[in-house]
Write an enzyme that holds these catalytic residues in place. Structure first.
Site, mmCIF file in Angstrom:
data_model
loop_
_atom_site.group_PDB
_atom_site.id
_atom_site.type_symbol
_atom_site.label_atom_id
_atom_site.label_comp_id
_atom_site.label_asym_id
_atom_site.label_seq_id
_atom_site.Cartn_x
_atom_site.Cartn_y
_atom_site.Cartn_z
ATOM 1 N N PHE A 179 34.768 35.199 40.242
ATOM 2 C CA PHE A 179 34.489 36.438 40.262
ATOM 3 C C PHE A 179 34.713 36.703 41.877
ATOM 4 O O PHE A 179 33.886 37.548 42.426
ATOM 5 C CB PHE A 179 32.776 36.679 40.104
ATOM 6 C CG PHE A 179 32.503 36.333 38.496
ATOM 7 C CD1 PHE A 179 32.829 37.019 37.539
ATOM 8 C CD2 PHE A 179 31.897 35.067 38.239
ATOM 9 C CE1 PHE A 179 32.448 36.774 36.106
ATOM 10 C CE2 PHE A 179 31.668 34.646 37.093
ATOM 11 C CZ PHE A 179 32.117 35.545 35.877
ATOM 12 N N ARG A 181 36.587 38.756 45.040
ATOM 13 C CA ARG A 181 37.374 39.752 45.165
ATOM 14 C C ARG A 181 38.143 39.628 46.338
ATOM 15 O O ARG A 181 37.742 38.857 47.332
ATOM 16 C CB ARG A 181 36.260 41.005 45.698
ATOM 17 C CG ARG A 181 35.616 41.612 44.555
ATOM 18 C CD ARG A 181 34.182 42.580 45.124
ATOM 19 N NE ARG A 181 33.573 41.416 45.879
ATOM 20 C CZ ARG A 181 32.524 41.967 46.890
ATOM 21 N NH1 ARG A 181 32.349 43.244 46.893
ATOM 22 N NH2 ARG A 181 31.821 40.921 47.345
ATOM 23 N N CYS A 299 44.048 42.202 38.611
ATOM 24 C CA CYS A 299 42.993 41.768 37.570
ATOM 25 C C CYS A 299 42.570 42.687 36.551
ATOM 26 O O CYS A 299 42.727 42.371 35.388
ATOM 27 C CB CYS A 299 41.828 41.257 38.447
ATOM 28 S SG CYS A 299 42.196 40.069 39.798
ATOM 29 N N ARG A 366 50.202 43.861 44.162
ATOM 30 C CA ARG A 366 50.370 43.965 42.566
ATOM 31 C C ARG A 366 49.476 45.288 42.034
ATOM 32 O O ARG A 366 48.520 45.512 42.359
ATOM 33 C CB ARG A 366 49.702 42.929 41.898
ATOM 34 C CG ARG A 366 50.811 41.412 42.188
ATOM 35 C CD ARG A 366 50.092 40.221 41.827
ATOM 36 N NE ARG A 366 49.204 39.664 42.525
ATOM 37 C CZ ARG A 366 48.490 38.664 42.661
ATOM 38 N NH1 ARG A 366 48.395 37.931 41.582
ATOM 39 N NH2 ARG A 366 47.471 38.280 43.245
#
Ligand code: UGA
Length: 477
Positions: A179, A181, A299, A366
């Site tokens: 999880f 970031r 993501c 991205r």
């Protein structure tokens, strides 16, 4: 799957069993893939005391890592890498077989980029899994950290079974989604909200829980015992689903407030005030109610796509989840609409973008909203120029010019758009910006600047679902 496997174990870490090897800190860790997740995991496990070997087959990356350099931008990671490497707890190799055969646990952290049909491309993952099965020796727990389609755990077990046939390996699989970031990944790894472990082999899950013990108990030197995370023990499919459910929810929450921001634009309401008030409800909370040009990165969009593909494949109606990515795209184009209504035709207008990375403190482009916006503006005949503190060029948009600093980027611009909330943009001298620009429109795509301060410098301030400001407007009451 038995009831036992489904049971969620939410015991606080002080109650985590002292798994023999974990308690002694003797678990030998191998991490395959030194991309974003792999490098952060390898460095962090070494930082809390485990001996770790990172496996990388790209010679350039390998030699960079060996010399203490990280091949991507992540604050704090290179310093910590050098510390743990100097302490002898982290090494890097290209010898996968050698490293895996002497490891107790192997984390698979290779990339699962979106394939041509939108599904994650599992080629690298399958190759790595097969190689692990062939090389493993003795009891080895194989842990999936890459984000994988729901159901991957069963495929992994089958690949390992097949590849290890005839050898002496005793293999078990565990799913341990991440999880992290980008930009705060080391902190997220060392001080997580929860650690999720999914697996049907109880001993294997215990072993991995033992590995996480310093983090669960916050007993490493910089640990904070007030921030002890929850340990969620569950079955593989549930662990895989937790990862997607978390990202899907966060993406949906952002998209929700962005839709509200569109209503605010028309209603003359202020989305920041709406988010503040709505977020005071403990059931909702303020985080991820940041309206703007929408989410980007590798993501959220990809994980939503994986969820909806799962729905399509299994004929599960998912109208809410299916709406999130398209709505997020619409949000990016709101900026173009605002520029059009502020400037009229965009042809031959010079538009300056402040920020290219999909969020601050990363060099990642991205699915960056800035790129969609730049492409749309170029498509309408605008001259687009950008400045980002880290990203210096966008391969897919050769017509996009980049400048060495924000002031050069805004020089002669008809409009400026804040696309990434890098700290340095808050410290800009907006009087200087106004005097360098040809026009006077600033669109704050992240609702991040102080509207009154920008307007006081003589610029027209517009944002996403916030009242437009110009000189003479006071702060919102
Ligand atoms: C996200 C999740 O937050 C992580 O928990 C997860 O591990 C990771 O995906 C992953 O699956 O690997 P990340 O993409 O690095 O992490 O970044 P976030 O900080 O969550 O931001 C994602 C996007 O949402 C950014 O473009 C950001 O600008 C945008 N965002 C975020 C908003 O537009 N509004 C907000 O209020 C918050």
């Amino acid at each position: 799957m038995g009831a036992e496997a489904r049971e969620l174990d939410r015991r606080r870490p002080s109650a985590v069993e002292s798994v023999a090897r974990g308690a002694l800190g003797m678990v030998k860790v191998a991490v395959i893939g030194t991309g974003y997740v792999g490098t952060v995991a390898a460095v962090s496990f070494a930082a809390v005391g485990h001996p770790v070997v990172g496996i990388e087959n790209d010679e350039h990356k390998l030699s960079a890592l060996r010399s203490g350099a990280v091949p991507f931008y992540e604050p704090g990671l290179a310093d910590l890498l050098r510390d743990v490497a100097t302490a002898g707890r982290l090494t890097f190799t290209s010898d996968l077989a050698g490293a895996v055969s002497s490891a107790d646990v192997v984390f698979i952290c290779v990339g699962t980029p979106p394939g041509p049909d939108g599904r994650p491309d599992l080629t690298a993952l399958r190759l790595a899994s097969r190689a692990v099965g062939e090389a493993a020796s003795g009891r080895t727990v194989v842990i999936t950290k890459s984000t994988v389609p729901i159901g991957w755990g069963a495929e992994l077990a089958a690949i390992l079974d097949d590849a290890s046939e005839g050898g002496d390996a005793d293999l078990a699989v565990v799913s341990n989604p991440e999880f992290l970031r980008e930009g705060t990944a080391v902190g997220d790894f060392l001080y997580p909200d929860r650690v999720v472990l999914g697996g049907e082999d109880r001993d294997a899950v215990d072993l991995v829980a033992g590995l996480y013990r310093p983090i669960l108990e916050q007993s490493f030197p910089q640990g904070n015992r007030l921030l002890r995370p929850a340990l969620i023990r569950t079955d593989t499919a549930t662990a895989e689903t937790i990862k997607y459910a978390a990202n899907g929810f966060l993406a949906m929450k952002i998209t929700y407030i962005n839709e509200i921001s569109r209503i605010c634009d028309t209603a003359g309401a202020d989305v920041e005030m709406v988010a503040e008030a709505v977020g005071l409800d403990h059931r909702i909370e303020r985080k991820y109610l940041g309206a703007g040009i929408g989410f980007g990165g590798s993501c959220f969009g990809k994980d939503l796509q994986a969820l909806t593909t799962f729905g399509d494949d299994h004929r599960i109606p998912l109208p809410v989840l299916s709406a999130v990515n398209p709505s997020n795209q619409i949000q990016r184009h709101q900026v173009v609409d605002k520029l059009r209504s502020g400037l009229g035709s965009l042809r031959d207008r010079r538009i300056a973008l402040l920020g290219l990375a999909y969020k601050p403190d990363t060099d990642d482009l991205r699915d960056a909203p800035s790129v969609t916006i730049a492409a749309a503006l170029l498509g309408e005949g605008a001259d687009v120029v950008a400045y980002d503190p880290v990203v210096k060029h966008v391969e897919e948009l050769p017509q996009l010019l980049t400048e060495a600093n924000a002031y050069e980027a805004v020089t002669g611009a008809d409009a400026v758009v804040l696309t990434t909330e890098w700290k340095e943009f808050a410290a800009l001298d907006f009087v200087a910006v106004a005097s360098l620009m040809r026009g006077d429109l600033l669109v704050d795509g992240r609702n991040w600047l102080d509207p009154a301060a920008v307007a006081a410098s003589g610029l027209r301030y517009d944002a996403m679902g916030r009242r437009a400001y110009q000189r003479g407007d006071g702060p919102a009451g």
